[in-house]
Design an enzyme around this catalytic site. Structure first.
Site, short mmCIF file in Angstrom:
data_model
loop_
_atom_site.label_atom_id
_atom_site.label_comp_id
_atom_site.label_asym_id
_atom_site.label_seq_id
_atom_site.Cartn_x
_atom_site.Cartn_y
_atom_site.Cartn_z
N TYR A 71 -2.99 44.73 47.47
CA TYR A 71 -3.34 46.16 47.48
C TYR A 71 -2.25 46.96 48.19
O TYR A 71 -1.90 48.06 47.77
CB TYR A 71 -4.68 46.34 48.20
CG TYR A 71 -5.27 47.72 48.05
CD1 TYR A 71 -6.16 47.99 47.02
CD2 TYR A 71 -4.96 48.74 48.95
CE1 TYR A 71 -6.72 49.25 46.87
CE2 TYR A 71 -5.50 50.00 48.81
CZ TYR A 71 -6.38 50.25 47.78
OH TYR A 71 -6.93 51.50 47.63
N PHE A 123 7.19 70.04 28.14
CA PHE A 123 6.52 69.13 27.21
C PHE A 123 5.03 69.50 27.21
O PHE A 123 4.56 70.15 28.13
CB PHE A 123 6.74 67.67 27.65
CG PHE A 123 6.04 66.71 26.73
CD1 PHE A 123 6.44 66.59 25.41
CD2 PHE A 123 4.96 65.96 27.16
CE1 PHE A 123 5.77 65.74 24.54
CE2 PHE A 123 4.30 65.10 26.29
CZ PHE A 123 4.70 64.99 24.99
N ASP A 124 4.28 69.08 26.17
CA ASP A 124 2.89 69.58 26.07
C ASP A 124 2.00 69.21 27.26
O ASP A 124 1.22 70.04 27.73
CB ASP A 124 2.24 69.22 24.73
CG ASP A 124 2.14 67.74 24.43
OD1 ASP A 124 2.71 66.94 25.21
OD2 ASP A 124 1.52 67.37 23.43
N ASP A 213 12.25 66.74 35.05
CA ASP A 213 11.31 65.91 34.30
C ASP A 213 12.22 64.89 33.60
O ASP A 213 12.83 65.19 32.58
CB ASP A 213 10.54 66.78 33.31
CG ASP A 213 9.60 65.99 32.42
OD1 ASP A 213 9.68 64.74 32.42
OD2 ASP A 213 8.80 66.61 31.70
N ALA A 215 11.99 61.86 32.09
CA ALA A 215 11.50 60.79 31.20
C ALA A 215 12.63 60.11 30.42
O ALA A 215 12.62 58.91 30.22
CB ALA A 215 10.46 61.36 30.24
N LYS A 256 9.37 55.82 28.82
CA LYS A 256 10.52 56.12 27.96
C LYS A 256 11.73 55.35 28.51
O LYS A 256 11.87 54.19 28.22
CB LYS A 256 10.78 57.64 27.93
CG LYS A 256 9.74 58.44 27.15
CD LYS A 256 8.55 58.77 27.95
CE LYS A 256 7.66 59.77 27.27
NZ LYS A 256 6.35 59.87 27.94
N HIS A 448 -4.21 69.15 19.13
CA HIS A 448 -3.55 68.34 18.10
C HIS A 448 -3.96 66.87 18.15
O HIS A 448 -3.88 66.18 17.15
CB HIS A 448 -2.03 68.47 18.20
CG HIS A 448 -1.48 68.18 19.56
ND1 HIS A 448 -1.62 69.04 20.62
CD2 HIS A 448 -0.82 67.11 20.05
CE1 HIS A 448 -1.04 68.52 21.69
NE2 HIS A 448 -0.55 67.33 21.37
N1 F0G Z 1 7.48 64.69 30.19
C1 F0G Z 1 8.07 64.49 29.01
C2 F0G Z 1 9.40 65.12 28.71
C3 F0G Z 1 7.43 63.70 28.04
O1 F0G Z 1 8.01 63.51 26.87
C4 F0G Z 1 6.18 63.11 28.37
C5 F0G Z 1 5.48 62.28 27.40
C6 F0G Z 1 5.62 63.33 29.63
C7 F0G Z 1 6.32 64.13 30.51
C8 F0G Z 1 4.30 62.75 30.03
O2 F0G Z 1 4.43 61.40 30.31
O3 F0G Z 1 3.08 60.23 28.56
O4 F0G Z 1 3.77 59.06 30.66
O5 F0G Z 1 2.04 60.81 30.72
N2 F0G Z 1 5.82 62.21 26.21
C9 F0G Z 1 5.26 61.34 25.20
C10 F0G Z 1 5.87 61.69 23.88
C11 F0G Z 1 3.79 61.23 25.20
O6 F0G Z 1 5.37 61.17 22.86
O7 F0G Z 1 6.84 62.44 23.82
P1 F0G Z 1 3.27 60.32 30.03
#
Ligand code: F0G
Length: 456
Positions: A71, A123-124, A213, A215, A256, A448
């Site tokens: 833990y 990002f969304d 961000d 990723a 990613k 979506h």
């Molecule tokens: N920021 C970016 C630029 C992303 O592309 C994503 C996720 C996230 C944050 C959120 O991260 O999925 O680990 O919670 N993108 C995926 C995509 C889902 O299909 O582009 P997560």
């Protein structure tokens, strides 16, 4: 063929089944023409996302067996912490189970009603987390980002003039400035080091924290090396260290460029903020030594992060994406240029100009690609972004209507990618047959994912 062969060989295979058109037709109807509703076992080439879909290396699988499920004080946490510190230079590393939890944590502490978060393009999930905490997500892409056909090396850049204006007028309401590398929602395009330096300078002048961000930061850094003068002889790791040095922190979805199936983290230098984040982390994710992950997952992330900055890997990775882009481009398919780091984005408004934005042309393409070829892609257009203007009640449509073909890392061979290109070219030649869609069900946020539609 301008394509470096895969810098790996295949040790384990996963069977994929082929389907008939009849089966795909039935599944599309059952899923309400929403590709998220199709069971993955009925998909031939799955380009829905590059997130969490990477193939682990033998080194990562071996690491999984060394998972320490304590833990507190798991050795895998210390390994991850040291790896992130080494790659980014940040002092504090807080694991989370994926990127959006990191966003949720950070924004629930820094954002509140009336606040504004500027970003090149949110990002969304980032946008949704800013909004869910009452703040406004402000996109400031450069003008070049909005012209899909324009070739430009750094279309992911932020408009720093606009950022300067916002900071001057709204400084007190801006809890942080973010920049997404690469800029996923604007075509997976990279951000230049020059741009990051300029954002950093502004943020320092106005004393606003600057977060990345990150990723897909490894792909971004590879593009900097390829395209920006002065970086040709630097390693991707050195470029990354420089990039992070201009910022105050980052959040990363390790699904990613962490080459992992699950995982994320926040890295930062501010001790007080780190402590507040850790307290909240305990509430929603778990103790700061695992943050919602198993010890073995922490290990897979630690090892994946290092593999993702390997230059042979990044050369192959970006070339595979470019190979798909070039094949489509040669056949006349309108795509966002140049190819992004993780995906090829098709410009649906020009692919299917007979379908108006109100009838979801990009979503209609995702349906056609599945129906004809068993390929799953994702809509980044009106279904994802159109919203009612709260004042006028009129629909506001996004500037771009895109379909993303996101390529999982180390998963598909050149022949799969070739199949995708050939199939899309075939569909392009009879594109006038593609039909628009109408929504029959939608959820109030992130519609979506679950919307149901019918063909018109
Ligand atoms: N920021 C970016 C630029 C992303 O592309 C994503 C996720 C996230 C944050 C959120 O991260 O999925 O680990 O919670 N993108 C995926 C995509 C889902 O299909 O582009 P997560």
């Amino acid at each position: 063929m301008k394509f470096p062969a895969e810098p790996f060989k295949i040790k384990v295979v996963e069977r994929i089944q082929t389907t008939t058109r009849q089966i795909r037709e039935r599944l599309l109807k059952e899923a309400g023409f929403n590709i998220f509703g199709i069971p993955a076992e009925f998909i031939y080439v799955d380009l829905l996302t590059d997130s969490g879909t990477s193939a682990l290396s033998d080194n990562q699988w071996a690491g999984l067996m060394l998972g320490d499920e304590s833990y507190a004080g798991s050795r895998n946490f210390y390994h991850l912490e040291k790896t992130v510190q080494d790659l980014t230079g940040y002092k504090y590393v807080i694991p989370t189970h994926q990127g959006r939890v990191a966003e949720n944590l950070l924004f629930s502490i820094l954002c509140s009603p009336g606040k504004i978060v500027p970003n090149n393009t949110h990002f969304d999930t980032t946008r949704a987390n800013v909004k869910a905490n009452g703040a406004r997500a402000l996109d400031l892409p450069v003008a070049e980002a909005l012209d899909p056909a324009l070739e430009h090396p750094f279309k992911g850049n932020m408009d720093v003039v606009a950022l300067g204006e916002v900071l001057r007028k709204e400084r007190a309401n801006i809890p942080l400035v973010a920049c997404t590398v690469t800029n996923n929602s604007a075509g997976g395009q990279p951000v230049s080091m020059e741009n990051i330096r300029a954002i950093s300078k502004l943020c320092r002048r106005y004393e606003v924290p600057f977060f990345l961000d990150s990723a897909r930061y490894a792909e971004n850094c590879y593009f900097i090396r390829e395209r920006e003068s002065g970086y040709r002889n630097k390693s991707v790791k050195e470029i990354a260290r420089e990039m992070f040095s201009y910022t105050d922190g980052t959040w990363m979805s390790c699904k990613k460029d962490g080459l992992a199936n699950i995982g994320g983290f926040i890295g930062l230098n501010d001790e007080e903020l780190a402590n507040r984040l850790k307290q909240k982390l305990i509430l929603i994710e778990g103790f700061p030594h695992y943050g919602g992950l198993a010890g073995r997952d922490l290990e897979a992330v630690a090892r994946g992060l290092v593999e993702a900055v390997d230059e042979d890997y990044l050369r192959y990775r970006t070339a595979q994406v470019r190979y798909l882009a070039d094949s489509l481009d040669r056949g006349g398919v309108p795509i966002v240029k140049p190819a992004g780091g993780h995906a090829v984005f098709i410009d649906a408004s020009h692919f299917a100009p007979h379908i108006p934005q109100s009838r979801f042309p990009a979503q209609a393409l995702t349906v056609a690609f599945y129906r004809e070829a068993g390929i799953r892609s994702v809509e980044i257009g009106s279904l994802m972004f159109a919203e009612k203007d709260p004042e006028t009640g009129k629909m506001r449509y996004p500037g771009l209507e895109l379909v993303r073909l996101a390529i999982p890392r180390r998963v598909y061979t050149t022949m799969h990618i070739h199949y995708v290109a050939e199939s899309i070219l075939k569909i392009f030649r009879k594109r006038e047959k593609i039909r628009g869609l109408r929504i029959v069900y939608e959820a109030p946020i992130l519609r979506h994912f679950t919307a149901r539609m019918e063909e018109i």
